[in-house]
Scaffold this motif. Structure first.
Motif, PDB file in Angstrom:
ATOM      1  N   GLY A  14       0.825  -1.222   0.000  1.00  8.17           N
ATOM      2  CA  GLY A  14       0.000   0.000   0.000  1.00  8.17           C
ATOM      3  C   GLY A  14       0.851   1.260   0.000  1.00  8.17           C
ATOM      4  O   GLY A  14       0.325   2.365   0.093  1.00  8.17           O
ATOM      5  N   LEU A  35       0.502  -7.233   0.791  1.00 12.24           N
ATOM      6  CA  LEU A  35      -0.036  -7.037   2.148  1.00 12.24           C
ATOM      7  C   LEU A  35       0.334  -5.643   2.635  1.00 12.24           C
ATOM      8  O   LEU A  35       1.451  -5.174   2.392  1.00 12.24           O
ATOM      9  N   ARG A  37      -0.818  -2.820   6.122  1.00 15.74           N
ATOM     10  CA  ARG A  37      -1.699  -2.439   7.221  1.00 15.74           C
ATOM     11  C   ARG A  37      -2.697  -1.363   6.771  1.00 15.74           C
ATOM     12  O   ARG A  37      -3.802  -1.263   7.254  1.00 15.74           O
ATOM     13  N   ALA A 178       2.130  -7.662   8.295  1.00 15.10           N
ATOM     14  CA  ALA A 178       2.992  -8.822   8.553  1.00 15.10           C
ATOM     15  C   ALA A 178       3.528  -8.724   9.980  1.00 15.10           C
ATOM     16  O   ALA A 178       4.048  -7.689  10.384  1.00 15.10           O
ATOM     17  N   ALA A 205       9.138  -3.789   1.183  1.00 18.07           N
ATOM     18  CA  ALA A 205       9.238  -2.348   0.879  1.00 18.07           C
ATOM     19  C   ALA A 205       8.594  -1.605   2.050  1.00 18.07           C
ATOM     20  O   ALA A 205       7.481  -1.114   1.947  1.00 18.07           O
ATOM     21  N   PRO A 208       9.110   3.627   6.546  1.00 20.19           N
ATOM     22  CA  PRO A 208       9.639   3.922   7.885  1.00 20.19           C
ATOM     23  C   PRO A 208       9.578   2.745   8.867  1.00 20.19           C
ATOM     24  O   PRO A 208      10.079   2.852   9.983  1.00 20.19           O
ATOM     25  N   LYS A 226       8.817  14.622   9.445  1.00 25.66           N
ATOM     26  CA  LYS A 226       8.929  15.706   8.467  1.00 25.66           C
ATOM     27  C   LYS A 226       7.581  16.379   8.240  1.00 25.66           C
ATOM     28  O   LYS A 226       6.710  15.822   7.555  1.00 25.66           O
ATOM     29  N   TYR A 257      12.290  23.452   0.216  1.00 27.49           N
ATOM     30  CA  TYR A 257      11.780  23.237  -1.132  1.00 27.49           C
ATOM     31  C   TYR A 257      10.269  23.356  -1.107  1.00 27.49           C
ATOM     32  O   TYR A 257       9.638  23.326  -0.028  1.00 27.49           O
ATOM     33  N   CYS A 317       4.873  13.629   7.734  1.00 22.98           N
ATOM     34  CA  CYS A 317       5.328  12.503   6.924  1.00 22.98           C
ATOM     35  C   CYS A 317       6.639  12.002   7.561  1.00 22.98           C
ATOM     36  O   CYS A 317       7.079  12.564   8.573  1.00 22.98           O
ATOM     37  N   TYR A 319      10.806  10.522   6.783  1.00 23.19           N
ATOM     38  CA  TYR A 319      11.946  10.112   5.971  1.00 23.19           C
ATOM     39  C   TYR A 319      12.580   8.908   6.669  1.00 23.19           C
ATOM     40  O   TYR A 319      12.610   8.857   7.910  1.00 23.19           O
ATOM     41  N   PHE A 349      10.537   9.065  -3.862  1.00 23.69           N
ATOM     42  CA  PHE A 349       9.239   8.762  -4.478  1.00 23.69           C
ATOM     43  C   PHE A 349       9.304   8.736  -5.989  1.00 23.69           C
ATOM     44  O   PHE A 349       8.738   7.857  -6.640  1.00 23.69           O
ATOM     45  N   THR A 352      10.096   5.389  -7.288  1.00 22.20           N
ATOM     46  CA  THR A 352       9.453   4.160  -6.798  1.00 22.20           C
ATOM     47  C   THR A 352       9.044   3.242  -7.950  1.00 22.20           C
ATOM     48  O   THR A 352       9.092   2.015  -7.813  1.00 22.20           O
TER      49      THR A 352
HETATM   50  C1  FAD Z   1       7.605  15.340   3.544  1.00 26.47           C
HETATM   51  C2  FAD Z   1       8.221  14.513   2.479  1.00 26.47           C
HETATM   52  C3  FAD Z   1       8.569  15.086   1.263  1.00 26.47           C
HETATM   53  C4  FAD Z   1       9.194  14.338   0.274  1.00 26.47           C
HETATM   54  N1  FAD Z   1       9.479  14.912  -0.939  1.00 26.47           N
HETATM   55  C5  FAD Z   1       9.948  14.143  -1.962  1.00 26.47           C
HETATM   56  C6  FAD Z   1      10.076  14.674  -3.270  1.00 26.47           C
HETATM   57  O1  FAD Z   1       9.774  15.841  -3.510  1.00 26.47           O
HETATM   58  N2  FAD Z   1      10.506  13.846  -4.255  1.00 26.47           N
HETATM   59  C7  FAD Z   1      10.809  12.536  -4.035  1.00 26.47           C
HETATM   60  O2  FAD Z   1      11.189  11.838  -4.966  1.00 26.47           O
HETATM   61  N3  FAD Z   1      10.690  11.999  -2.791  1.00 26.47           N
HETATM   62  C8  FAD Z   1      10.265  12.767  -1.760  1.00 26.47           C
HETATM   63  N4  FAD Z   1      10.086  12.248  -0.514  1.00 26.47           N
HETATM   64  C9  FAD Z   1      10.517  10.874  -0.251  1.00 26.47           C
HETATM   65  C10 FAD Z   1       9.515   9.860  -0.714  1.00 26.47           C
HETATM   66  O3  FAD Z   1       8.211  10.314  -0.516  1.00 26.47           O
HETATM   67  C11 FAD Z   1       9.790   8.567   0.027  1.00 26.47           C
HETATM   68  O4  FAD Z   1      11.150   8.208  -0.184  1.00 26.47           O
HETATM   69  C12 FAD Z   1       8.905   7.442  -0.495  1.00 26.47           C
HETATM   70  O5  FAD Z   1       7.562   7.851  -0.546  1.00 26.47           O
HETATM   71  C13 FAD Z   1       9.059   6.236   0.420  1.00 26.47           C
HETATM   72  O6  FAD Z   1       8.282   5.184  -0.093  1.00 26.47           O
HETATM   73  P1  FAD Z   1       8.299   3.770   0.631  1.00 26.47           P
HETATM   74  O7  FAD Z   1       7.573   2.842  -0.268  1.00 26.47           O
HETATM   75  O8  FAD Z   1       9.685   3.441   1.052  1.00 26.47           O
HETATM   76  O9  FAD Z   1       7.480   4.013   1.986  1.00 26.47           O
HETATM   77  P2  FAD Z   1       5.895   4.040   2.226  1.00 26.47           P
HETATM   78  O10 FAD Z   1       5.205   4.665   1.080  1.00 26.47           O
HETATM   79  O11 FAD Z   1       5.677   4.590   3.585  1.00 26.47           O
HETATM   80  O12 FAD Z   1       5.500   2.508   2.187  1.00 26.47           O
HETATM   81  C14 FAD Z   1       5.796   1.586   3.202  1.00 26.47           C
HETATM   82  C15 FAD Z   1       4.578   0.728   3.377  1.00 26.47           C
HETATM   83  O13 FAD Z   1       4.894  -0.388   4.180  1.00 26.47           O
HETATM   84  C16 FAD Z   1       3.742  -0.681   4.928  1.00 26.47           C
HETATM   85  N5  FAD Z   1       4.118  -1.546   6.044  1.00 26.47           N
HETATM   86  C17 FAD Z   1       4.937  -1.254   7.069  1.00 26.47           C
HETATM   87  N6  FAD Z   1       5.019  -2.278   7.933  1.00 26.47           N
HETATM   88  C18 FAD Z   1       4.259  -3.266   7.411  1.00 26.47           C
HETATM   89  C19 FAD Z   1       3.954  -4.592   7.850  1.00 26.47           C
HETATM   90  N7  FAD Z   1       4.445  -5.100   8.976  1.00 26.47           N
HETATM   91  N8  FAD Z   1       3.130  -5.326   7.068  1.00 26.47           N
HETATM   92  C20 FAD Z   1       2.631  -4.838   5.911  1.00 26.47           C
HETATM   93  N9  FAD Z   1       2.881  -3.576   5.466  1.00 26.47           N
HETATM   94  C21 FAD Z   1       3.681  -2.816   6.220  1.00 26.47           C
HETATM   95  C22 FAD Z   1       3.259   0.682   5.353  1.00 26.47           C
HETATM   96  O14 FAD Z   1       1.914   0.670   5.822  1.00 26.47           O
HETATM   97  C23 FAD Z   1       3.441   1.465   4.071  1.00 26.47           C
HETATM   98  O15 FAD Z   1       2.275   1.457   3.265  1.00 26.47           O
HETATM   99  C24 FAD Z   1       9.475  12.977   0.502  1.00 26.47           C
HETATM  100  C25 FAD Z   1       9.109  12.384   1.719  1.00 26.47           C
HETATM  101  C26 FAD Z   1       8.471  13.137   2.695  1.00 26.47           C
HETATM  102  C27 FAD Z   1       8.104  12.493   3.984  1.00 26.47           C
END
Ligand code: FAD
Length: 385
Positions: A14, A35, A37, A178, A205, A208, A226, A257, A317, A319, A349, A352
């Motif tokens: 998600g 999967l 949450r 999980a 994936a 945080p 953040k 930014y 949000c 990081y 992001f 991704t």
């Molecule tokens: C304020 C802010 C501004 C940003 N600006 C930019 C930007 O301008 N450009 C850019 O490229 N990037 C930017 N980023 C960074 C970017 O948004 C993130 O690096 C990216 O969204 C992270 O994606 P992710 O899939 O790692 O994490 P997430 O999208 O958080 O996905 C992790 C998922 O794992 C799930 N999960 C966790 N534990 C479990 C479990 N036990 N079982 C099942 N699921 C689980 C969570 O529910 C979540 O859905 C920004 C980030 C923030 C916070």
């Protein structure tokens, strides 16, 4: 008749990278279960707050540029498949000292990869973009093909297209999280609150939640709180439809930014640097503090004087930082059937979609042709000092 065994399970389906991995696994014809949450497009992790910057001339490392070129192709493909608008090219103005990290880094990536950027002296910036002020002696670089992604729409589009291609996604209930994963008998097993699932391979994936889900790797990851803030504009100088770009300023007090005004007299701005350490992502403080506003409002008063100090709304949000601020992507060193992407370090992001493609390759083939070697988990310094 027994059901055919799963090829892969995606934890975090998600979120940003997980929804993309689910899509690419399904696109490749794999039998896959996702999967999470929370539902795709949720606001509890790292992929929410309406917009994310996308750019090609990457100051962080020229190694990202080939991945960014692929990202533009993949976002366009997802737009075509889903019929949703995901990427808007507004241009990006980056400002910093001539010997800083940002301006020389942008110019280096542009030079090495033949990307078009335009250099501006501090005095020229205000003439071109009347809402913006650069400190004397600073330089600007304008990348016209940069812009922003509609972040929640991107996640929802990946998840929806994955489902359309046959992926199963269980998300939105505590029982879909999980509790534990393990490698066993040449495959993997994942235990959730509602049962146990087995597959030939696993993609993790976790955003945080990486410190918990990838504990065994011993990565030195730090999760940071953040805040994102929306302010009222007092002039039309920040409107995207009048040519205002997204912006990033490297200043002695930090990196700030934001995005042009898209609708309704609101401009979103944030500080990239700093951020309080988060121990438990489910308990991060989502209130707006005076200490969140103060540095952002000082930045606005100096560099974007046509934005009022009237904060209209905010979001919080997270990081997930690695020590060198580059992502970690690869196969688990102890479990060849497990691939993961973590520590996207506040700039992941836009990529991704490519991380999802690489994760699908790693899970199904054990290797990928995408040039992601520089992000591998075996590089030095990832396990802290
Ligand atoms: C304020 C802010 C501004 C940003 N600006 C930019 C930007 O301008 N450009 C850019 O490229 N990037 C930017 N980023 C960074 C970017 O948004 C993130 O690096 C990216 O969204 C992270 O994606 P992710 O899939 O790692 O994490 P997430 O999208 O958080 O996905 C992790 C998922 O794992 C799930 N999960 C966790 N534990 C479990 C479990 N036990 N079982 C099942 N699921 C689980 C969570 O529910 C979540 O859905 C920004 C980030 C923030 C916070």
């Amino acid at each position: 008749m027994t059901a055919k065994p799963l090829d892969c399970i995606v934890l975090g389906a998600g979120g940003g990278a997980g929804s993309a991995a689910l899509f690419h696994l399904a696109r490749r014809g794999a039998r896959v279960l996702g999967l999470d949450r929370f539902e795709p497009g949720h606001d509890r992790g790292s992929s929410h707050g309406e917009t994310r910057i996308i750019r090609r001339a990457y100051f962080e490392h020229p190694g990202y540029v080939p991945l960014l070129l692929r990202a533009y192709e993949l976002w366009a493909d997802l737009e075509a498949r889903s019929g949703r608008r995901l990427l808007v090219e507004t241009g990006l103005l980056q400002v910093g000292p001539p010997d800083g990290a940002v301006v020389p880094g942008v110019l280096r990536s542009a030079r090495e990869h033949g990307l078009e950027v335009e250099e501006l002296a501090a005095a020229e910036i205000e003439g071109r973009f009347p809402g913006f002020r650069a400190p004397p002696g600073f330089r600007g670089v304008l990348e016209r093909r940069a812009g922003y992604l509609l972040v929640e729409e991107c996640v929802r589009a990946h998840a929806a297209e994955a489902r359309r291609l046959g992926a199963e996604l269980r998300a939105g209930r505590a029982g879909d999280a999980a509790l534990e994963w393990r490698a066993e008998g040449g495959g993997v097993a994942v235990r959730t609150g509602s049962g146990e699932h087995r597959a030939a391979s696993l993609v993790i994936a976790p955003g945080p939640w990486a410190p918990a889900l990838l504990r065994g790797l011993g990565l030195a990851l730090e999760v940071r709180r953040k805040p994102l803030l929306w302010y009222r504009t007092a002039t039309p100088d920040y409107r995207a439809d009048r040519g205002a770009p997204a912006f990033l300023f490297e200043l002695p007090e930090g990196v700030f930014y934001g995005f042009p005004e898209i609708a309704g007299g609101e401009l979103k701005v944030s500080e990239h640097t700093g951020g309080e350490r988060v121990e438990d992502p489910l308990r991060v403080d989502r209130s707006l503090r005076d200490s969140d506003r103060a540095p952002v409002e000082r930045f606005l008063a100096r560099q974007l004087p046509g934005v009022t100090p009237e904060c209209l709304r905010h979001a919080v949000c997270m990081y997930t930082m690695t020590p060198d601020e580059h992502f970690v992507l690869g196969r688990h060193p102890a479990h060849a059937r497990v691939a993961f992407a973590a520590g996207l370090s506040g700039h992941g992001f836009k990529l991704t979609c490519v991380l999802g493609e690489a994760l699908a390759d790693l899970a199904l083939d054990g290797a990928t042709r995408l040039p992601v070697g520089f992000l591998g988990p075996e590089r030095a310094g990832l396990r802290g000092i």
